[in-house]
Design a protein around this motif. Sequence first.
Motif, PDB file in Angstrom:
ATOM      1  N   THR A  88       0.837  -1.188   0.000  1.00  0.00           N
ATOM      2  CA  THR A  88       0.000   0.000   0.000  1.00  0.00           C
ATOM      3  C   THR A  88       0.880   1.250   0.000  1.00  0.00           C
ATOM      4  O   THR A  88       2.092   1.179   0.257  1.00  0.00           O
ATOM      5  N   LEU A  89       0.237   2.395  -0.252  1.00  0.00           N
ATOM      6  CA  LEU A  89       0.990   3.651  -0.282  1.00  0.00           C
ATOM      7  C   LEU A  89       1.560   3.988   1.090  1.00  0.00           C
ATOM      8  O   LEU A  89       2.697   4.484   1.195  1.00  0.00           O
ATOM      9  N   SER A  90       0.811   3.691   2.129  1.00  0.00           N
ATOM     10  CA  SER A  90       1.317   3.982   3.477  1.00  0.00           C
ATOM     11  C   SER A  90       2.530   3.135   3.812  1.00  0.00           C
ATOM     12  O   SER A  90       3.462   3.607   4.498  1.00  0.00           O
ATOM     13  N   GLN A  91       2.588   1.907   3.324  1.00  0.00           N
ATOM     14  CA  GLN A  91       3.762   1.067   3.562  1.00  0.00           C
ATOM     15  C   GLN A  91       5.000   1.646   2.854  1.00  0.00           C
ATOM     16  O   GLN A  91       6.111   1.622   3.403  1.00  0.00           O
ATOM     17  N   VAL A  92       4.793   2.173   1.636  1.00  0.00           N
ATOM     18  CA  VAL A  92       5.915   2.767   0.904  1.00  0.00           C
ATOM     19  C   VAL A  92       6.445   3.996   1.652  1.00  0.00           C
ATOM     20  O   VAL A  92       7.657   4.176   1.821  1.00  0.00           O
ATOM     21  N   ILE A  93       5.526   4.841   2.122  1.00  0.00           N
ATOM     22  CA  ILE A  93       5.952   6.049   2.846  1.00  0.00           C
ATOM     23  C   ILE A  93       6.666   5.681   4.134  1.00  0.00           C
ATOM     24  O   ILE A  93       7.720   6.253   4.469  1.00  0.00           O
ATOM     25  N   ASP A  94       6.115   4.716   4.862  1.00  0.00           N
ATOM     26  CA  ASP A  94       6.741   4.305   6.128  1.00  0.00           C
ATOM     27  C   ASP A  94       8.128   3.713   5.888  1.00  0.00           C
ATOM     28  O   ASP A  94       9.077   3.958   6.661  1.00  0.00           O
ATOM     29  N   ALA A  95       8.270   2.933   4.811  1.00  0.00           N
ATOM     30  CA  ALA A  95       9.561   2.314   4.523  1.00  0.00           C
ATOM     31  C   ALA A  95      10.616   3.372   4.165  1.00  0.00           C
ATOM     32  O   ALA A  95      11.771   3.301   4.609  1.00  0.00           O
ATOM     33  N   ILE A  96      10.205   4.370   3.377  1.00  0.00           N
ATOM     34  CA  ILE A  96      11.154   5.439   3.003  1.00  0.00           C
ATOM     35  C   ILE A  96      11.553   6.243   4.227  1.00  0.00           C
ATOM     36  O   ILE A  96      12.732   6.558   4.427  1.00  0.00           O
ATOM     37  N   ASN A  97      10.579   6.584   5.091  1.00  0.00           N
ATOM     38  CA  ASN A  97      10.899   7.341   6.298  1.00  0.00           C
ATOM     39  C   ASN A  97      11.809   6.558   7.232  1.00  0.00           C
ATOM     40  O   ASN A  97      12.723   7.129   7.840  1.00  0.00           O
ATOM     41  N   ALA A  98      11.567   5.267   7.337  1.00  0.00           N
ATOM     42  CA  ALA A  98      12.387   4.459   8.242  1.00  0.00           C
ATOM     43  C   ALA A  98      13.811   4.286   7.734  1.00  0.00           C
ATOM     44  O   ALA A  98      14.734   4.037   8.534  1.00  0.00           O
ATOM     45  N   ASN A  99      13.995   4.376   6.438  1.00  0.00           N
ATOM     46  CA  ASN A  99      15.330   4.190   5.863  1.00  0.00           C
ATOM     47  C   ASN A  99      16.015   5.513   5.515  1.00  0.00           C
ATOM     48  O   ASN A  99      16.986   5.511   4.759  1.00  0.00           O
TER      49      ASN A  99
END
Length: 374
Positions: free
Chosen positions: A1-12
């Motif tokens: 999902t889009l929220s997973q992509v955003i969370d992954a980018i923020n975490a990395n």
Amino acid sequence: TLSQVIDAINANNVNTGGNIIPRGSQGFALRAMGAIRSKEDIETIVVNSRNGVPIFIRDIASVQEAPQIPSGVLGIKMKEGEKGVFERDSAVQGIVAMLRGQNASEVVDGIKEKLADLNKNYLPKGVTIKTTYDRSDLVNYTLRTVSHTLLEGVSIVLIVLVLFLGSFRSALVVVVTIPFSLLFAFIMMKLTSIPANLLSLGAIDFGIIVDGSVVMVENIKRHYRQNNDSSIGTDRLTLLAATEVAKEILFSIAIIICAYIPIFTLQRVEGKLFRPMAFTLSYALIGSILVSLTVVPVLMTLIAKHEILPPRTELLKSIEAGLARLTGWYEGVITALLRDTNRVLQLSFSVVVALLIVGFIFLGFEFLPNLDEG
């Protein structure tokens, strides 16, 4: 999902601090560098995994570099001479800052040349760089104002000197002091890194600059007219007249320069604004001393034949008659004032104090005048 992509980018996209490895009396700090630096770093971020297989950003999306999202709105509307009006609802504004100590005109010329090259060879179609504020306009306007002021000042001084000296040649000798003094001032300004602008040149008073030369010319002419000894040559007579008033000219102008000592001591903003004016005027006065003591006597010697017996025109006779009446009136006033010096001093002091009080109450205060920048 889009929220997973955003969370992954923020975490990395974080840098984390580690511990300190001690080594003797020193310590080495550890830090994990995890911030995103390139497009490839985003593509290799893991979003999720399926059956132990990582899913990267590049597997589910394409990563492209795009312009930064604008944080405001800028519209522009400006005249372009004969081309009409240039108007855009959306634009990007940039400011070119000049390094301290650089020449503004040279910097602006270099920027104009570079912008022309960018618009012609590098920018994509439909994108242009327009100049909205050009500092050279203010610089040129200031230089034109100073040039006109100097020209008008020289013309007025020449006319007044012709009327009071009664000779165009003598007035011309005195006026020669102005360009020589300004040349000396410009040379000293160049050596001391003082810029030529409205603040530094606007306070030059031609009347003060030519004072020494007027005294020198008048004294030399007086010796020419009163000389009854034909054995004394023109050169010797000029030397006697020049040495007679040289000390007075030197000290009178030195007193004027000393009056600017308080301005020389100014610091900070007020010092940056007003010290160049004091230095420029002092340089011009020093140049006027040199000219009045050296060049003026030589020029008077060259025109001595025409100045010993100048033509007696009706205009000259009228001026001399008017000056004689003024001299007689002045002698009468001075004689009356010298009869009661104490009362004159008390009255003068009272008038000065009264004017200071009135000025302090009713006059406004302004650190800098308004400047029309066009």
